[in-house]
Design an enzyme around this catalytic site. Structure first.
Site, PDB file in Angstrom:
ATOM      1  N   ARG A  46     -63.912  60.414 -22.993  1.00 48.08           N
ATOM      2  CA  ARG A  46     -64.078  59.549 -21.929  1.00 48.08           C
ATOM      3  C   ARG A  46     -64.020  58.360 -22.269  1.00 48.08           C
ATOM      4  O   ARG A  46     -63.442  57.088 -21.693  1.00 48.08           O
ATOM      5  CB  ARG A  46     -65.262  59.922 -21.213  1.00 48.08           C
ATOM      6  CG  ARG A  46     -65.561  59.025 -20.051  1.00 48.08           C
ATOM      7  CD  ARG A  46     -66.906  59.122 -19.112  1.00 48.08           C
ATOM      8  NE  ARG A  46     -67.527  60.454 -19.365  1.00 48.08           N
ATOM      9  CZ  ARG A  46     -68.818  60.125 -20.150  1.00 48.08           C
ATOM     10  NH1 ARG A  46     -69.141  58.886 -20.339  1.00 48.08           N
ATOM     11  NH2 ARG A  46     -69.541  61.309 -20.123  1.00 48.08           N
ATOM     12  N   TYR A  98     -52.735  45.123  -0.392  1.00 49.17           N
ATOM     13  CA  TYR A  98     -52.550  46.685  -0.583  1.00 49.17           C
ATOM     14  C   TYR A  98     -53.840  46.924   0.551  1.00 49.17           C
ATOM     15  O   TYR A  98     -54.983  46.894   0.241  1.00 49.17           O
ATOM     16  CB  TYR A  98     -52.579  47.340  -1.873  1.00 49.17           C
ATOM     17  CG  TYR A  98     -52.686  49.029  -1.777  1.00 49.17           C
ATOM     18  CD1 TYR A  98     -51.759  49.570  -1.057  1.00 49.17           C
ATOM     19  CD2 TYR A  98     -53.696  49.387  -2.524  1.00 49.17           C
ATOM     20  CE1 TYR A  98     -51.855  50.867  -0.898  1.00 49.17           C
ATOM     21  CE2 TYR A  98     -53.622  50.958  -2.628  1.00 49.17           C
ATOM     22  CZ  TYR A  98     -52.729  51.465  -1.847  1.00 49.17           C
ATOM     23  OH  TYR A  98     -52.790  52.812  -1.476  1.00 49.17           O
ATOM     24  N   ASP A 170     -53.746  40.969  -8.975  1.00 48.11           N
ATOM     25  CA  ASP A 170     -53.114  42.170  -8.863  1.00 48.11           C
ATOM     26  C   ASP A 170     -51.638  41.983  -9.136  1.00 48.11           C
ATOM     27  O   ASP A 170     -50.950  41.449  -8.181  1.00 48.11           O
ATOM     28  CB  ASP A 170     -53.435  42.713  -7.480  1.00 48.11           C
ATOM     29  CG  ASP A 170     -52.889  44.101  -7.360  1.00 48.11           C
ATOM     30  OD1 ASP A 170     -51.808  44.461  -8.201  1.00 48.11           O
ATOM     31  OD2 ASP A 170     -53.324  44.831  -6.614  1.00 48.11           O
ATOM     32  N   LYS A 195     -46.703  51.913 -10.723  1.00 52.64           N
ATOM     33  CA  LYS A 195     -45.368  51.538 -10.096  1.00 52.64           C
ATOM     34  C   LYS A 195     -44.485  50.948 -11.222  1.00 52.64           C
ATOM     35  O   LYS A 195     -43.900  51.782 -11.692  1.00 52.64           O
ATOM     36  CB  LYS A 195     -45.849  50.122  -9.170  1.00 52.64           C
ATOM     37  CG  LYS A 195     -47.020  50.644  -8.238  1.00 52.64           C
ATOM     38  CD  LYS A 195     -46.506  51.628  -7.231  1.00 52.64           C
ATOM     39  CE  LYS A 195     -47.691  52.130  -6.072  1.00 52.64           C
ATOM     40  NZ  LYS A 195     -48.968  52.414  -6.386  1.00 52.64           N
TER      41      LYS A 195
END
Ligand code: P1T
Length: 380
Positions: A46, A98, A170, A195
């Protein structure tokens, strides 16, 4: 090293035991320790994994950041950034962003006492006026999703520095190939690596990069403590995708410019939002801030109805009707009902997002086929 070389080599070295040129997919949850807390840099997956480390070094290299942390999704990355704040803190965000970011801010974090305001960040005076005594973060998305507005990163970063506030960009729509926000003065850059970075619509992921070590320490604490981490296979796929980022971007942008021109001249199209068109309100800023004008386009129809937009989108064969963007294949979508469906209609419309808006993610197919597909769909 220049960008295209960095996309392949930044932070990468052959694997030490075998010389493997690509990092192995370290499919393990834990690592043997020689004595308690004596290990080779990894204790539990993790917290860290060598395949993830290779990806983090590559993205840091592309964004010219000292440090990067990867997440299991773009919203996972945004979630970690907002969790560095405290109840009572205020975030000033762009009003065209978004829908999933808007939903995370307003439905998850507002109830925990973090405040958000959404303003038109293309207007610096409006940003200045909206800063409050408890504002801790300016949240910039540029180009914005889905209206392709361009926000002046340098101006906003200067303002945030003057006021002692962090600025986060972003950078999903541009990718580091077109724009590197940290070089323009921003404190933090974030990606949905799903993306353009991944580039093949086969993996979900996110990343946060910065030169601010104090902030990155808080992000690494989030990685370890909240644990929205990507698996090694996902890291490998993203790493593999990034190595062709510059080649894919170049072709997608080249195609998008031709398509934007075609749509702009089309008698059934009302308005085209594309930063590479001279009628775009921030055309000059885009030319200055970005290496090129990007491969996302949105447009509205003269027949300004959802029904007509649905008709057009259902009639394409090469463009696939789907959410997401940034892959090698071209996609077509309806922001009002798909990616931005969680934003209340009156807020959406106030920001300029109409029901008939259609969004394109332009891929790397032959542009003649893409145009023929849109032409047929529009005349249907
Ligand atoms: O989907 P995910 O990897 O969690 O990334 C979220 C995200 C963050 N920021 C921007 C600008 C985005 O566009 C997205 C995801 N967007 C879509 C799925 C879309 O079709 O617009």
């Amino acid at each position: 090293m220049k960008f295209n070389t960095r996309a392949i080599h930044a932070g990468q070295k052959p694997e030490e035991t075998t010389g493997a040129v690509m990092p192995p997919i370290f499919q393990t949850s834990t690592y043997a320790q020689q004595a308690p807390n004596v290990h080779k840099g990894y204790d539990y997956a993790r917290v860290g994994n060598p395949t993830r480390t290779a990806l983090e070094h590559l993205i840091a290299g592309l964004e010219e950041a000292t440090s990067c942390a990867c997440f299991s999704s773009g919203v996972g990355a945004i979630d970690a950034i907002i969790k560095t704040l405290k109840p009572g803190d205020h975030v000033l965000s762009t009003n065209d962003l978004y829908g999933g970011s808007y939903r995370l801010f307003t439905s998850v974090f507002e109830p925990y006492g973090i405040e958000f305001s959404f303003v038109d960040m293309t207007d610096l005076q409006q940003v200045e006026r909206s800063i409050k005594t408890n504002t801790k973060l300016l949240w910039i998305e540029t180009p914005t999703n889905p209206l392709l507005r361009i926000i002046d990163i340098q101006e906003i970063a200067e303002l945030s520095t003057q006021r002692g506030i962090l600025s986060a960009v972003d950078n999903t729509f541009a990718s580091p190939y077109l724009q590197q926000p940290l070089l323009l003065g921003a404190d933090i850059v974030m990606h949905s690596t799903t993306k353009y970075l991944g580039g093949h619509s086969d993996v979900i992921g996110g990343a946060v990069a910065s030169n601010n070590e104090e902030f990155m320490e808080k992000i690494r604490f989030q990685v370890k403590t909240s644990g929205a981490v990507p698996g090694p296979m996902d890291c490998y796929l993203t790493l593999r995708g990034i190595k062709t980022l510059h080649v894919r971007m170049e072709r997608s942008v080249e195609n998008a410019k031709v398509i934007a021109g075609f749509l702009d001249d089309h008698p059934l199209v009302e308005h085209v939002h594309y930063p590479g068109l001279q009628n775009h309100p921030q055309f000059e800023l885009a030319a200055r801030q970005m290496k090129d004008s990007g491969a996302m386009i949105s447009f509205s129809l003269k027949d300004n109805t959802t029904e007509r937009a649905f008709q057009v989108m259902s009639a394409t064969n090469v463009f696939t009707l789907a959410e997401s963007l940034g892959g090698v294949e071209s996609l077509i979508s309806h922001p009002a009902s798909m990616t931005h469906g969680s934003i209340p209609k009156e807020i959406r419309e106030k920001a300029g997002l109409s029901d008939s808006l259609i969004r394109l993610s332009v891929g790397i197919e032959d542009v003649e086929d893409l145009i023929a597909d849109l032409d047929l769909a529009l005349s249907n």
